[in-house]
Design an enzyme around this catalytic site. Structure first.
Site, PDB file in Angstrom:
ATOM      1  N   SER A   1      63.609  53.708  48.810  1.00 59.89           N
ATOM      2  CA  SER A   1      63.644  52.587  49.761  1.00 59.89           C
ATOM      3  C   SER A   1      62.856  51.409  49.181  1.00 59.89           C
ATOM      4  O   SER A   1      63.204  50.879  48.136  1.00 59.89           O
ATOM      5  CB  SER A   1      63.090  53.033  51.111  1.00 59.89           C
ATOM      6  OG  SER A   1      63.384  52.085  52.113  1.00 59.89           O
TER       7      SER A   1
ATOM      8  N   LYS B   1      64.627  37.063  71.691  1.00 57.36           N
ATOM      9  CA  LYS B   1      63.218  37.231  71.356  1.00 57.36           C
ATOM     10  C   LYS B   1      62.833  38.705  71.396  1.00 57.36           C
ATOM     11  O   LYS B   1      62.007  39.173  70.616  1.00 57.36           O
ATOM     12  CB  LYS B   1      62.340  36.423  72.330  1.00 57.36           C
ATOM     13  CG  LYS B   1      60.847  36.582  72.098  1.00 57.36           C
ATOM     14  CD  LYS B   1      60.448  36.105  70.710  1.00 57.36           C
ATOM     15  CE  LYS B   1      58.953  36.238  70.491  1.00 57.36           C
ATOM     16  NZ  LYS B   1      58.561  35.823  69.126  1.00 57.36           N
TER      17      LYS B   1
END
Length: 339
Positions: free
Chosen positions: A167, A219
């Site tokens: 990763s 948001k």
């Protein structure tokens, strides 16, 4: 009884005095530590001397006195000839990166890179011994950017993976012009994952309200306590896909020989299989590579050591003790599977 009472009173007074002294010392250390926060020192070790010391210690145990005397005489003669006609050897700067989920080692890496770039030349080399299973995207993005500085400066970068570079770890590794891997190291995991619990139904069952107020449609997409919506899930998934595409593009830029769509599935491979998929260039441990380079180049290990306050040192010691306890029991549980 009177003696015991007086003795207990004495112990209580002594203990109170000791505690008071410790509190004063901690307060003084905290005050002085604030002024030094962020300071540190670059430590440099010449690895050629390290390898030489290993060889000499072994020779002292294995060779006879006559053999050892002859060996030292030949070494002295070779050293004398080198002084007469000094050859300019290339330099290899060795760095270590042991990554956690926040890529905390970046704090030291950025200073180490700044130091070596101040004098490294194109004929030199940087070797990074990398161990990381990945973590936060923005943290490993910054760590990768430090390695890009080396590559942009035209200095060869070799990345050695002895255990794992997955990763975010592989995001860093792919920047190297050459990637070396131990045969059973873990590489890949070019994907993005996010997970979080949601306890909204539990709160609702107990008649507990949790209000989430935002300004901006996206948001907050998913929350732990509030009620998640399909629209929020779709937006969250969209963000993951966008991040994955950026990750793929980054790897493809520095490893154009990869079939990026075939290997960017989130899968991991051991070193031998990773080499077949061109994730690594050669199967070799960092010990073997550095020992080979030490015969023809000057090796310098760089480590930027941060100064820690008394509270940080005490906290670090406690954390390490807890980590050792957990790792010991996990190791024992894992071993039982093979008994």
């Amino acid at each position: 009884m009177e003696f015991l009472s007086e003795y207990a009173s004495f112990l209580a007074k002594t203990l109170t005095l000791v505690v008071a002294i410790v509190v004063v010392l901690v307060a003084i250390a905290a005050t002085r530590g604030r002024g030094r926060r962020g300071s540190g020192q670059l430590q440099v070790q010449k690895l050629n001397d390290f390898y030489k010391d290993l060889r000499e210690r072994l020779e002292q145990s294995v060779l006879s006195k006559d053999q050892l005397k002859a060996t030292r005489k030949a070494e002295a003669k070779a050293a004398k000839q080198d002084k007469k006609a000094p050859a300019s050897k290339p330099r290899v700067f060795v760095l270590d990166f042991d990554g956690d989920i926040k890529a905390s080692a970046t704090d030291n890496l950025r200073h180490e890179v700044t130091a070596l770039l101040s004098m490294a030349k194109a004929e030199d080399e940087v070797v990074l011994r990398l161990e990381s299973g990945g973590g936060m995207v923005h943290s490993y993005g910054l760590a990768s950017s430090q390695l890009v500085r080396i590559r942009d400066a035209g200095i060869p970068l070799t990345v050695c993976v002895d255990k794992v570079a997955a990763s975010g770890g592989y995001m860093m590794a792919c920047i190297g012009q050459k990637i070396l891997s131990a045969p059973f190291a873990i590489l890949g995991s070019i994907g993005v994952v996010a997970q979080l619990p949601n306890v909204h139904r539990l709160l609702k069952k107990h008649e507990i309200d949790f209000e989430v107020l935002t300004a901006g449609e996206y948001k907050r997409t998913l929350t732990v306590f509030g009620e998640n919506t399909d629209k929020g899930r779709e937006k969250f998934q969209e963000d993951l896909e966008t991040t994955h595409e950026l990750f793929k593009g980054f790897v493809a830029r520095y490893r154009p020989q990869l079939d990026i769509d075939a290997i960017a599935t989130g899968e991991i491979w051991l070193g031998m299989a990773a080499q077949e998929r061109l994730l690594v260039d050669e199967l070799k441990t960092s010990d073997q590579y550095l020992a080979e380079r030490a015969a023809e180049a000057e090796l310098f290990h760089l480590h930027f050591a941060q100064k820690k306050s008394l509270q940080e040192r005490v906290g670090l010691a406690a954390s390490m003790a807890a980590d050792r306890f957990v790792l010991t029991w996990l190791s024992r549980l894992n071993q039982q599977r093979f008994w």
